[in-house]
Structures are given as structure tokens and as C-alpha cells.
Design a protein around this motif. Structure first.
Motif, short mmCIF file in Angstrom:
data_model
loop_
_atom_site.label_atom_id
_atom_site.label_comp_id
_atom_site.label_asym_id
_atom_site.label_seq_id
_atom_site.Cartn_x
_atom_site.Cartn_y
_atom_site.Cartn_z
N THR A 87 -20.62 -0.86 -15.22
CA THR A 87 -20.26 -0.36 -13.96
C THR A 87 -19.39 0.88 -14.34
O THR A 87 -18.51 0.74 -15.11
CB THR A 87 -19.70 -1.04 -13.03
N SER B 136 -31.63 -6.05 -0.53
CA SER B 136 -30.77 -7.24 -0.83
C SER B 136 -30.32 -7.36 0.58
O SER B 136 -30.75 -6.83 1.48
CB SER B 136 -29.43 -6.38 -1.86
N ARG C 118 -23.67 -3.14 -5.05
CA ARG C 118 -25.10 -3.13 -4.92
C ARG C 118 -25.85 -1.90 -4.70
O ARG C 118 -27.03 -1.65 -5.29
CB ARG C 118 -25.48 -4.25 -3.77
N ARG D 4 -26.77 -0.32 -7.83
CA ARG D 4 -27.60 -0.90 -8.75
C ARG D 4 -26.59 -1.78 -9.96
O ARG D 4 -26.89 -2.21 -10.94
CB ARG D 4 -28.64 -0.25 -9.53
N GLY E 90 -23.89 -5.60 -10.27
CA GLY E 90 -23.81 -6.70 -9.50
C GLY E 90 -22.61 -6.76 -8.37
O GLY E 90 -21.97 -6.03 -8.57
#
Length: 159
Positions: free
Chosen positions: A3, A44, A99, A102, A104
Motif C-alpha cells: 500500500t 465489495s 478497498r 485495491r 486489503g
């Protein structure tokens, strides 16, 4: 997936905003996600964050929180239900942000929640200090904090 530092900083920033005003972090995030939807988020369980309906609901909740903060004998932000709401809000905003990029959700959840927890207590004691030192009316300081949370949220998301 690694990230970026930018996303990590935004999650921490949104958590900090949630620590000051519980509803502002989801409101700001929802606003930006409405303007720039994420395909990753849409697929999601957090896809509701970019829904126009969520945008309206969070704005109404934020207005209610701002008004509620003006009540003289309202609950302190450091009582359990208030702390829990702020931590949950920061965690939700962090998870949604991660999220949508993209990444976690676990890391975003923890960063947003932990930041909200720290700022909940920090902003409470800072507000008490300012009230005492400046002999300012609590409503004036609260109004400034409302403005700071909105502007801060906007800045966090614009970067």
C-alpha cells in the motif's frame, strides 16, 4: 499488495477526522467516492460507501452531529458509546479507502480506528484546554472544531 504511503496517510487522516467528529470521515469519503467511484469497492461489501444515498445520509448525520454538539449537557466524546462510534467510523473510513484503492481492508481498518481512538482523546483534552485558557464559549470552540473537521477531511482526500 504493498500500500502506498499516500493511502496510509489518508487512512490515518480520515481516522483523525473521525476522532474529532464521528460522521465527518464517512461523509467526506462518500463524497469523494461518489465523484470518483472505484470498481474495486463496488464489488465489495463496502460498495455502499460510494452510493449517492449514502452520501445524503452521511451529510444529514453530520449536520445532526454538528447541531448536537451545541447542546450544553451533551455526552463527552470520551464516554464509551462516543469512543466506540468514533473508532468504528474511523475504521470504516480506513477500510473503505483501502478497498477502493485495491488494498486489503484490515490495515485500513486498524489505521483508521487507531487514529480515531488517539484523536478522540487528544481532541477532547485539547478542547478543554482551549476552553479554559481562552475563556471561550464551548459552542464557539465546537463550531471551530466542526469547521476544522470538514476542512481537514477535504484536505486529506484532496492530496
Amino acid at each position: 499488495m504493498k500500500t502506498s504511503k499516500k493511502i496510509i496517510a489518508k487512512a490515518i487522516g480520515l481516522g483523525a477526522i473521525a476522532g474529532m467528529r464521528a460522521t465527518v470521515a464517512p461523509t467526506v469519503l462518500s463524497y469523494f467516492l461518489n465523484k470518483h467511484p472505484s470498481k474495486a469497492l463496488a464489488k465489495s461489501g463496502l460498495g455502499f460507501l460510494q452510493s449517492p444515498i449514502t452520501g445524503v445520509i452521511t451529510k444529514v448525520l453530520t449536520a445532526g452531529e454538528f447541531l448536537g454538539d451545541q447542546i450544553p449537557n451533551g455526552p463527552n466524546r470520551i464516554v464509551f458509546p462516543q469512543v466506540a462510534a468514533r473508532v468504528a467510523s474511523g475504521a470504516l473510513a480506513g477500510a473503505g479507502l483501502f478497498r477502493s484503492n485495491r488494498a486489503g481492508i484490515a490495515k485500513g481498518l486498524v489505521l483508521g480506528g487507531a487514529s480515531a481512538l488517539a484523536v478522540t482523546f487528544g481532541s477532547y483534552y485539547l478542547r478543554k484546554y482551549v476552553d479554559k485558557k481562552l475563556h471561550a464559549k464551548d459552542g464557539v470552540v465546537g463550531g471551530f472544531e466542526d469547521l476544522l473537521s470538514l476542512v481537514g477531511g477535504w484536505i486529506v482526500m484532496r492530496k
